[in-house]
Design an enzyme around this catalytic site. Sequence first.
Site, short mmCIF file in Angstrom:
data_model
loop_
_atom_site.label_atom_id
_atom_site.label_comp_id
_atom_site.label_asym_id
_atom_site.label_seq_id
_atom_site.Cartn_x
_atom_site.Cartn_y
_atom_site.Cartn_z
N CYS A 110 0.81 -1.22 0.00
CA CYS A 110 0.00 0.00 0.00
C CYS A 110 0.85 1.27 0.00
CB CYS A 110 -0.97 -0.01 1.18
SG CYS A 110 -0.20 -0.27 2.78
N ASP A 360 -7.69 5.50 -1.59
CA ASP A 360 -7.33 4.29 -0.84
C ASP A 360 -6.76 3.24 -1.79
OD1 ASP A 360 -7.09 2.24 0.94
OD2 ASP A 360 -9.14 2.35 1.69
N HIS A 362 -6.16 0.19 -0.95
CA HIS A 362 -6.45 -1.13 -0.40
C HIS A 362 -7.62 -1.83 -1.08
CE1 HIS A 362 -4.34 1.09 2.84
NE2 HIS A 362 -3.75 -0.08 3.02
#
Length: 473
Positions: A110, A360, A362
């Site tokens: 990430c 994000d 993720h």
Amino acid sequence: MENKGSDEVEKLKTKFLSVWHNVKYSWALKPKTSFSRNSPVLLLGKCYHFKAEDDDNVPEACYEASDEDFAMGNVEAFRKDFASRLWLTYREEFPPLPGSILTSDCGWGCMLRAGQMMLAQALTLHFLGRDWTWSEALTLQPLDTETWTSTAAKRLVASLEASLQGSPRPPDHGSPPPPQTQAAPGSAEEAGAHLKETYHRTLVSWFGDSPSAQLGLHRLVRLGLMMGKQAGDWYGPAVVAHILKKAVEEAMDPGLAGITAYVSQDCTVYSADVVDCHRAARAGQTSDETSDAPPPPQNDQPASASPLPDDRAVIILVPVRLGGEKTNPEYFDFETCFSLFPKQACYFVGFQDDSLIYMDPHYCQSFVDVSTSDFPLQSYHCPSPKKMPFSKMDPSCTIGFYSRSVQDYERIRQELSKVLQPSAKEKYPAFTFVQGHGRDYDLSAGLTPEKKEWPFICDPRRTVTTAGDFVLL
């Protein structure tokens, strides 16, 4: 024979781990993000107001950012602007990463992805300008739970079947866009739009998940090996800043010859070093060298900023720590940075009130082969902004700024120096600007050449406790 069996076990373990992360990061979606109508929203230096001109009696309560609400004020412009930013997330089933058999970065990549997003935004500014938006941004489907769980379930079944059969699962490239006719643009405006879309696609390809991609995950992992980082390790924001700098410097594509990166030292930006970065020609580069990349747009520059022909743009990366265990609210809001909350990195692109707006990484998506001329772009753009209270942001982060020329840097330095003045409660600024070179202050005296190049390489003979990239004394 024993080694062969061990390799097969590792491969099977990797596949099942990829399946688990696929489920974990594709199903766990957050609810829709709420925005206030009465507070401005800042996105990468642009300000948006969601309140309609004739909407004077709107209560203070927040509203859901649904499609109907996007018709009010200039919310649609914000939505298009946000969705045009490049979104780089976890991927799976790409070629094995250097020094490993991993074919996915789910669960550990990430921070690298957040760094890639910051770098992608800097390159978007460099080649396309801040006003550029993707023509198809508003056609993206929302990331609703039903769509993602259905897709994740299908990938889960396919991965399990492939693992049990011992055969690799063919990558899912998603639904390709309908074929587009390459008709010659009829007007200068159409020609310009066509050219920008061509470079939009080129920019995305630089971040592809293949060994040949100039700024892709494979290239970043290979550079991380020089720092003792393996594929699957956790990367801190300062380490990633130095990896990004090296990746930009070593990029071989002629289109990237006009831009470089600078990383501050000990929260200090040395102005002479930045100016040198602007004016120094890359090794082996001549003034006659041509590039396939477009010239940087001129309309975003101040009228007084006329860059010299030999000026290179510079991406200034500043690793900082905005507090101890938690972020200190006395520090200011930054225009663009990437950071992390415990073990999870995000790319922050704006804010509203006391909440940060972020992208994000993720989400686990399928590998896309960017070497084809018509690869799908949809999975590289996010239609759904997320918000996080400023207090939940991890204090260890890296802040990024794009400087087009020496004159542009002087403007940035002057404006930020005013903002960086210490407050009454906080004695020290987040970072500082200092005249001169870093070498003038003897910061690297006694360091080996390797340590100068990679300042975050740890000495294996020392045992220290760290928080992020910072040593706790």
